[in-house]
Design a protein around this motif. Structure first.
Motif, PDB file in Angstrom:
ATOM      1  N   LYS A  21      18.058  72.757  39.664  1.00 26.87           N
ATOM      2  CA  LYS A  21      16.929  72.596  38.744  1.00 26.87           C
ATOM      3  C   LYS A  21      16.719  73.857  37.922  1.00 26.87           C
ATOM      4  N   ALA A  22      16.820  75.008  38.552  1.00 20.80           N
ATOM      5  CA  ALA A  22      16.618  76.278  37.841  1.00 20.80           C
ATOM      6  C   ALA A  22      17.702  76.509  36.790  1.00 20.80           C
ATOM      7  N   LEU A  23      18.927  76.092  37.072  1.00 23.11           N
ATOM      8  CA  LEU A  23      20.028  76.313  36.128  1.00 23.11           C
ATOM      9  C   LEU A  23      19.836  75.580  34.807  1.00 23.11           C
ATOM     10  N   VAL A  24      19.172  74.437  34.831  1.00 18.12           N
ATOM     11  CA  VAL A  24      19.033  73.631  33.612  1.00 18.12           C
ATOM     12  C   VAL A  24      17.577  73.437  33.196  1.00 18.12           C
ATOM     13  N   SER A  25      16.659  74.168  33.810  1.00 13.91           N
ATOM     14  CA  SER A  25      15.228  73.944  33.565  1.00 13.91           C
ATOM     15  C   SER A  25      14.813  74.157  32.114  1.00 13.91           C
ATOM     16  N   SER A  26      15.478  75.041  31.416  1.00 16.07           N
ATOM     17  CA  SER A  26      15.084  75.327  30.036  1.00 16.07           C
ATOM     18  C   SER A  26      15.833  74.464  29.020  1.00 16.07           C
ATOM     19  N   ASP A  27      16.676  73.545  29.488  1.00 17.52           N
ATOM     20  CA  ASP A  27      17.490  72.741  28.576  1.00 17.52           C
ATOM     21  C   ASP A  27      17.549  71.302  29.082  1.00 17.52           C
ATOM     22  N   THR A  28      16.652  70.472  28.579  1.00 13.80           N
ATOM     23  CA  THR A  28      16.593  69.086  29.050  1.00 13.80           C
ATOM     24  C   THR A  28      17.825  68.276  28.664  1.00 13.80           C
ATOM     25  N   GLY A  29      18.622  68.761  27.714  1.00 15.55           N
ATOM     26  CA  GLY A  29      19.826  68.047  27.307  1.00 15.55           C
ATOM     27  C   GLY A  29      21.071  68.440  28.083  1.00 15.55           C
ATOM     28  N   ALA A  30      20.948  69.399  28.967  1.00 13.15           N
ATOM     29  CA  ALA A  30      22.103  69.865  29.745  1.00 13.15           C
ATOM     30  C   ALA A  30      22.514  68.813  30.764  1.00 13.15           C
ATOM     31  N   GLU A  31      23.830  68.674  30.939  1.00 18.62           N
ATOM     32  CA  GLU A  31      24.380  67.769  31.948  1.00 18.62           C
ATOM     33  C   GLU A  31      24.973  68.627  33.054  1.00 18.62           C
ATOM     34  N   ILE A  32      24.567  68.374  34.301  1.00 15.52           N
ATOM     35  CA  ILE A  32      25.036  69.166  35.433  1.00 15.52           C
ATOM     36  C   ILE A  32      25.787  68.248  36.392  1.00 15.52           C
ATOM     37  N   THR A  33      26.948  68.718  36.837  1.00 23.21           N
ATOM     38  CA  THR A  33      27.829  67.941  37.699  1.00 23.21           C
ATOM     39  C   THR A  33      28.262  68.796  38.872  1.00 23.21           C
ATOM     40  N   ASP A  34      28.179  68.240  40.080  1.00 21.89           N
ATOM     41  CA  ASP A  34      28.668  68.959  41.256  1.00 21.89           C
ATOM     42  C   ASP A  34      30.168  69.157  41.158  1.00 21.89           C
ATOM     43  N   GLY A  35      30.625  70.340  41.591  1.00 18.18           N
ATOM     44  CA  GLY A  35      32.049  70.648  41.629  1.00 18.18           C
ATOM     45  C   GLY A  35      32.500  70.846  43.063  1.00 18.18           C
ATOM     46  N   ALA A  36      33.710  71.318  43.202  1.00 17.24           N
ATOM     47  CA  ALA A  36      34.289  71.556  44.526  1.00 17.24           C
ATOM     48  C   ALA A  36      33.772  72.872  45.098  1.00 17.24           C
ATOM     49  N   ASN A  37      33.488  72.860  46.394  1.00 15.95           N
ATOM     50  CA  ASN A  37      33.109  74.094  47.077  1.00 15.95           C
ATOM     51  C   ASN A  37      34.312  75.026  47.143  1.00 15.95           C
ATOM     52  N   ILE A  38      34.037  76.322  47.135  1.00 19.90           N
ATOM     53  CA  ILE A  38      35.078  77.324  47.349  1.00 19.90           C
ATOM     54  C   ILE A  38      34.564  78.284  48.419  1.00 19.90           C
ATOM     55  N   THR A  39      35.388  79.228  48.788  1.00 15.14           N
ATOM     56  CA  THR A  39      34.986  80.280  49.705  1.00 15.14           C
ATOM     57  C   THR A  39      35.038  81.602  48.958  1.00 15.14           C
ATOM     58  N   ILE A  40      33.956  82.373  49.043  1.00 15.89           N
ATOM     59  CA  ILE A  40      33.904  83.701  48.440  1.00 15.89           C
ATOM     60  C   ILE A  40      33.767  84.703  49.575  1.00 15.89           C
TER      61      ILE A  40
END
Length: 102
Positions: A21-40
């Motif tokens: 929610k925080a990543l796209v809160s300022s842009d209602t037109g943004a499309e967010i899609t889950d990606g693959a997990n990685i290890t850091i």
């Protein structure tokens, strides 16, 4: 990179919904899609890809990872012009060399 308290959580899935929610809160037109997990550096990192159009009408892509280390949550994000996918490859490659400081 942004950092904040992990609020005692050790699994990034516990912070995932609020993070997204925080990543796209300022842009209602943004499309967010889950990606693959990685290890850091031994820690599971959740991934999302974001597509949006900036104020100059340029299509932009972003890839963000959420990872917890110790008592901090880290949001690592790269932004690029849509189509510059080699940037995503370099970002992911860079993250394979990431080491947490003690």
């Amino acid at each position: 990179m942004e950092t904040q308290s992990s609020y005692g959580y050790t699994d990034p899935n516990d912070l995932k919904d609020n993070w997204k929610k925080a990543l796209v809160s300022s842009d209602t037109g943004a499309e967010i899609t889950d990606g693959a997990n990685i290890t850091i550096d031994g820690q599971t990192a959740l991934s999302v890809d974001i597509a949006r159009t900036n104020d100059n009408d340029v299509k932009v892509q972003q890839r963000s990872y959420l990872v917890i280390n110790g008592d901090k949550g880290y949001s690592l994000t790269v932004s690029l012009k849509d189509g510059d996918s080699d940037v995503l490859d370099k970002f992911d490659e860079m993250l394979t060399t990431w080491r947490w400081a003690e």
